[in-house]
Design an enzyme around this catalytic site. Structure first.
Site, mmCIF file in Angstrom:
data_model
loop_
_atom_site.group_PDB
_atom_site.id
_atom_site.type_symbol
_atom_site.label_atom_id
_atom_site.label_comp_id
_atom_site.label_asym_id
_atom_site.label_seq_id
_atom_site.Cartn_x
_atom_site.Cartn_y
_atom_site.Cartn_z
ATOM 1 N N ASP A 103 0.863 -1.183 0.000
ATOM 2 C CA ASP A 103 0.000 0.000 0.000
ATOM 3 C C ASP A 103 0.900 1.234 0.000
ATOM 4 O O ASP A 103 1.392 1.642 -1.044
ATOM 5 C CB ASP A 103 -0.914 -0.122 1.226
ATOM 6 C CG ASP A 103 -1.970 0.953 1.322
ATOM 7 O OD1 ASP A 103 -2.384 1.485 0.278
ATOM 8 O OD2 ASP A 103 -2.406 1.270 2.440
ATOM 9 N N ARG A 165 -10.915 -11.950 6.994
ATOM 10 C CA ARG A 165 -9.754 -12.665 6.438
ATOM 11 C C ARG A 165 -10.172 -13.974 5.785
ATOM 12 O O ARG A 165 -9.493 -14.498 4.902
ATOM 13 C CB ARG A 165 -8.740 -13.002 7.547
ATOM 14 C CG ARG A 165 -8.036 -11.819 8.147
ATOM 15 C CD ARG A 165 -6.855 -12.298 8.987
ATOM 16 N NE ARG A 165 -6.397 -11.287 9.922
ATOM 17 C CZ ARG A 165 -5.535 -10.320 9.627
ATOM 18 N NH1 ARG A 165 -5.057 -10.198 8.411
ATOM 19 N NH2 ARG A 165 -5.167 -9.448 10.538
HETATM 20 P P1 IMP Z 1 1.754 -0.382 3.860
HETATM 21 O O1 IMP Z 1 2.831 -0.347 4.912
HETATM 22 O O2 IMP Z 1 0.973 0.888 3.829
HETATM 23 O O3 IMP Z 1 2.281 -0.761 2.483
HETATM 24 O O4 IMP Z 1 0.697 -1.424 4.303
HETATM 25 C C1 IMP Z 1 0.949 -2.726 4.301
HETATM 26 C C2 IMP Z 1 -0.010 -3.478 5.194
HETATM 27 O O5 IMP Z 1 -1.212 -2.764 5.490
HETATM 28 C C3 IMP Z 1 -0.429 -4.714 4.489
HETATM 29 O O6 IMP Z 1 0.428 -5.774 4.807
HETATM 30 C C4 IMP Z 1 -1.825 -4.933 4.994
HETATM 31 O O7 IMP Z 1 -1.767 -5.737 6.166
HETATM 32 C C5 IMP Z 1 -2.339 -3.579 5.345
HETATM 33 N N1 IMP Z 1 -3.193 -3.055 4.266
HETATM 34 C C6 IMP Z 1 -2.900 -2.119 3.339
HETATM 35 N N2 IMP Z 1 -3.920 -1.905 2.515
HETATM 36 C C7 IMP Z 1 -4.899 -2.745 2.908
HETATM 37 C C8 IMP Z 1 -6.226 -3.019 2.410
HETATM 38 O O8 IMP Z 1 -6.735 -2.465 1.421
HETATM 39 N N3 IMP Z 1 -6.919 -3.953 3.098
HETATM 40 C C9 IMP Z 1 -6.422 -4.620 4.171
HETATM 41 N N4 IMP Z 1 -5.188 -4.408 4.649
HETATM 42 C C10 IMP Z 1 -4.439 -3.471 4.019
#
Ligand code: IMP
Ligand code: MG
Length: 175
Positions: A103, A165
Protein backbone atom coordinates in the site's frame (compact mmCIF):
# COMPACT_ATOMS: atom_id res chain seq x y z
CA UNK A 1 -18.54 1.01 8.88
CA UNK A 2 -19.14 -2.18 10.75
CA UNK A 3 -18.46 -5.86 10.29
CA UNK A 4 -21.94 -6.07 8.80
CA UNK A 5 -20.73 -4.06 5.76
CA UNK A 6 -21.20 -6.02 2.54
CA UNK A 7 -17.93 -6.78 0.73
CA UNK A 8 -18.14 -6.68 -3.10
CA UNK A 9 -16.05 -9.19 -5.06
CA UNK A 10 -13.13 -7.60 -6.90
CA UNK A 11 -11.17 -10.77 -7.74
CA UNK A 12 -12.95 -14.10 -7.54
CA UNK A 13 -11.37 -17.20 -6.05
CA UNK A 14 -10.93 -18.53 -9.61
CA UNK A 15 -9.05 -15.39 -10.67
CA UNK A 16 -6.91 -15.60 -7.54
CA UNK A 17 -6.12 -19.24 -8.22
CA UNK A 18 -5.03 -18.48 -11.79
CA UNK A 19 -2.86 -15.61 -10.60
CA UNK A 20 -1.23 -17.65 -7.83
CA UNK A 21 -0.48 -20.30 -10.47
CA UNK A 22 1.20 -17.70 -12.68
CA UNK A 23 3.28 -16.45 -9.74
CA UNK A 24 4.24 -19.99 -8.73
CA UNK A 25 5.49 -20.66 -12.27
CA UNK A 26 7.66 -17.51 -12.17
CA UNK A 27 9.01 -18.32 -8.71
CA UNK A 28 9.71 -21.94 -9.70
CA UNK A 29 11.72 -20.84 -12.67
CA UNK A 30 13.96 -18.62 -10.55
CA UNK A 31 14.28 -20.65 -7.33
CA UNK A 32 14.00 -24.35 -8.11
CA UNK A 33 17.70 -24.95 -7.52
CA UNK A 34 18.12 -22.56 -4.59
CA UNK A 35 16.22 -23.90 -1.56
CA UNK A 36 14.86 -20.41 -0.83
CA UNK A 37 13.61 -19.10 2.49
CA UNK A 38 10.09 -17.70 1.99
CA UNK A 39 9.20 -15.14 4.62
CA UNK A 40 5.52 -14.26 4.96
CA UNK A 41 4.38 -11.11 6.73
CA UNK A 42 1.69 -11.95 9.25
CA UNK A 43 -1.12 -12.05 9.35
CA UNK A 44 -2.31 -11.02 5.89
CA UNK A 45 -0.04 -13.28 3.83
CA UNK A 46 -0.94 -16.60 5.45
CA UNK A 47 -3.51 -17.71 2.86
CA UNK A 48 -1.46 -16.59 -0.13
CA UNK A 49 1.61 -18.35 1.32
CA UNK A 50 -0.34 -21.57 1.88
CA UNK A 51 -1.67 -21.62 -1.70
CA UNK A 52 1.60 -20.52 -3.31
CA UNK A 53 3.88 -23.09 -1.66
CA UNK A 54 1.57 -25.97 -2.53
CA UNK A 55 2.36 -25.16 -6.17
CA UNK A 56 6.13 -25.17 -5.62
CA UNK A 57 7.57 -28.66 -5.96
CA UNK A 58 11.19 -28.07 -4.93
CA UNK A 59 12.89 -27.73 -1.54
CA UNK A 60 12.15 -24.52 0.31
CA UNK A 61 11.67 -23.26 3.86
CA UNK A 62 8.88 -21.14 5.28
CA UNK A 63 9.11 -18.45 7.95
CA UNK A 64 6.73 -15.81 9.21
CA UNK A 65 7.45 -12.44 10.69
CA UNK A 66 5.00 -10.22 12.47
CA UNK A 67 5.23 -6.48 12.00
CA UNK A 68 3.00 -3.83 13.42
CA UNK A 69 2.00 -1.08 11.01
CA UNK A 70 -1.74 -0.67 11.01
CA UNK A 71 -3.65 -0.08 14.19
CA UNK A 72 -7.36 -0.70 14.29
CA UNK A 73 -9.26 0.38 11.19
CA UNK A 74 -7.89 1.43 7.86
CA UNK A 75 -5.02 3.88 8.32
CA UNK A 76 -1.37 3.00 8.78
CA UNK A 77 0.21 4.36 11.93
CA UNK A 78 3.40 4.78 9.87
CA UNK A 79 5.46 3.37 12.72
CA UNK A 80 6.67 -0.13 12.04
CA UNK A 81 8.34 -2.56 14.35
CA UNK A 82 9.06 -6.27 14.55
CA UNK A 83 6.55 -7.89 16.88
CA UNK A 84 7.58 -11.49 16.30
CA UNK A 85 10.99 -12.05 14.75
CA UNK A 86 12.48 -14.81 12.63
CA UNK A 87 13.54 -18.19 13.97
CA UNK A 88 15.75 -19.04 10.95
CA UNK A 89 19.05 -17.40 10.02
CA UNK A 90 18.92 -15.23 6.91
CA UNK A 91 22.62 -14.79 6.23
CA UNK A 92 23.57 -16.39 2.92
CA UNK A 93 20.01 -17.50 2.11
CA UNK A 94 17.96 -16.74 -0.98
CA UNK A 95 15.11 -14.88 0.66
CA UNK A 96 11.73 -14.25 -0.92
CA UNK A 97 9.34 -12.03 1.03
CA UNK A 98 5.66 -12.92 0.61
CA UNK A 99 3.18 -10.09 1.17
CA UNK A 100 -0.56 -9.70 0.69
CA UNK A 101 -0.63 -6.04 -0.34
CA UNK A 102 1.81 -3.21 -0.86
CA UNK A 103 0.00 0.00 0.00
CA UNK A 104 2.11 2.96 1.18
CA UNK A 105 5.12 0.66 0.89
CA UNK A 106 6.30 1.51 4.41
CA UNK A 107 5.92 -2.03 5.78
CA UNK A 108 7.75 -3.77 2.97
CA UNK A 109 10.45 -1.09 2.70
CA UNK A 110 11.09 -1.49 6.43
CA UNK A 111 11.25 -5.29 6.21
CA UNK A 112 13.50 -5.38 3.13
CA UNK A 113 15.87 -2.99 4.88
CA UNK A 114 15.77 -5.09 8.06
CA UNK A 115 16.52 -8.28 6.10
CA UNK A 116 19.19 -6.72 3.91
CA UNK A 117 21.22 -5.94 7.04
CA UNK A 118 21.28 -9.68 7.78
CA UNK A 119 23.21 -10.28 4.54
CA UNK A 120 21.03 -12.71 2.55
CA UNK A 121 22.50 -14.11 -0.70
CA UNK A 122 19.52 -12.57 -2.50
CA UNK A 123 16.39 -10.73 -1.49
CA UNK A 124 13.21 -10.36 -3.53
CA UNK A 125 9.57 -9.51 -3.01
CA UNK A 126 6.45 -11.35 -4.14
CA UNK A 127 3.21 -9.45 -3.52
CA UNK A 128 -0.26 -10.66 -4.37
CA UNK A 129 -1.63 -7.13 -4.74
CA UNK A 130 -0.22 -3.66 -5.27
CA UNK A 131 -2.01 -0.37 -4.61
CA UNK A 132 0.46 2.02 -6.31
CA UNK A 133 -1.75 5.11 -5.94
CA UNK A 134 -0.99 5.21 -2.21
CA UNK A 135 2.78 4.71 -2.36
CA UNK A 136 4.90 6.85 -0.01
CA UNK A 137 8.25 5.12 -0.53
CA UNK A 138 9.48 3.39 -3.69
CA UNK A 139 9.27 -0.41 -3.64
CA UNK A 140 10.32 -2.89 -6.34
CA UNK A 141 7.91 -5.81 -6.55
CA UNK A 142 9.69 -8.70 -8.28
CA UNK A 143 6.60 -10.94 -8.58
CA UNK A 144 3.21 -9.22 -8.65
CA UNK A 145 -0.29 -10.66 -8.85
CA UNK A 146 -2.81 -7.84 -9.18
CA UNK A 147 -2.61 -4.06 -9.39
CA UNK A 148 -5.58 -2.75 -7.39
CA UNK A 149 -7.49 0.53 -7.17
CA UNK A 150 -7.40 2.84 -4.16
CA UNK A 151 -10.14 0.94 -2.32
CA UNK A 152 -9.98 -0.85 0.99
CA UNK A 153 -9.74 -4.58 0.30
CA UNK A 154 -10.66 -7.55 2.46
CA UNK A 155 -10.67 -11.30 2.06
CA UNK A 156 -8.13 -13.96 1.14
CA UNK A 157 -6.17 -13.05 4.28
CA UNK A 158 -6.77 -9.30 4.16
CA UNK A 159 -8.68 -7.87 7.09
CA UNK A 160 -10.60 -4.90 8.26
CA UNK A 161 -10.21 -4.74 12.04
CA UNK A 162 -9.32 -8.46 12.04
CA UNK A 163 -12.56 -9.40 10.26
CA UNK A 164 -13.10 -10.81 6.75
CA UNK A 165 -9.75 -12.67 6.44
CA UNK A 166 -11.72 -15.86 5.79
CA UNK A 167 -13.46 -14.66 2.61
CA UNK A 168 -12.23 -16.78 -0.32
CA UNK A 169 -12.44 -13.85 -2.77
CA UNK A 170 -10.66 -10.48 -2.67
CA UNK A 171 -13.39 -7.93 -2.03
CA UNK A 172 -13.87 -4.18 -1.76
CA UNK A 173 -15.26 -2.99 1.52
CA UNK A 174 -17.49 -0.04 0.68
CA UNK A 175 -18.03 2.78 3.17
P1 IMP B 1 1.75 -0.38 3.86
O1 IMP B 1 2.83 -0.35 4.91
O2 IMP B 1 0.97 0.89 3.83
O3 IMP B 1 2.28 -0.76 2.48
O4 IMP B 1 0.70 -1.42 4.30
C1 IMP B 1 0.95 -2.73 4.30
C2 IMP B 1 -0.01 -3.48 5.19
O5 IMP B 1 -1.21 -2.76 5.49
C3 IMP B 1 -0.43 -4.71 4.49
O6 IMP B 1 0.43 -5.77 4.81
C4 IMP B 1 -1.83 -4.93 4.99
O7 IMP B 1 -1.77 -5.74 6.17
C5 IMP B 1 -2.34 -3.58 5.35
N1 IMP B 1 -3.19 -3.05 4.27
C6 IMP B 1 -2.90 -2.12 3.34
N2 IMP B 1 -3.92 -1.91 2.51
C7 IMP B 1 -4.90 -2.74 2.91
C8 IMP B 1 -6.23 -3.02 2.41
O8 IMP B 1 -6.74 -2.47 1.42
N3 IMP B 1 -6.92 -3.95 3.10
C9 IMP B 1 -6.42 -4.62 4.17
N4 IMP B 1 -5.19 -4.41 4.65
C10 IMP B 1 -4.44 -3.47 4.02
MG1 MG C 1 0.10 -7.44 5.77
Amino acid sequence: MSFQAKPQVLFSRQEIEATVRKLAAEVSQDYQDKCPLLIGILKGSFMFMADLIRLLDFPLEVEFISLSSYGRGKESSGKIKVVRGLRSPVRGRDVLVIEDIVDTGLTVAFLLDYLRKKRPASLKLCALTDKPSRRQVPVTIDYLGFTVPDKFLVGYGLDWDEKFRNLPDICVLEE
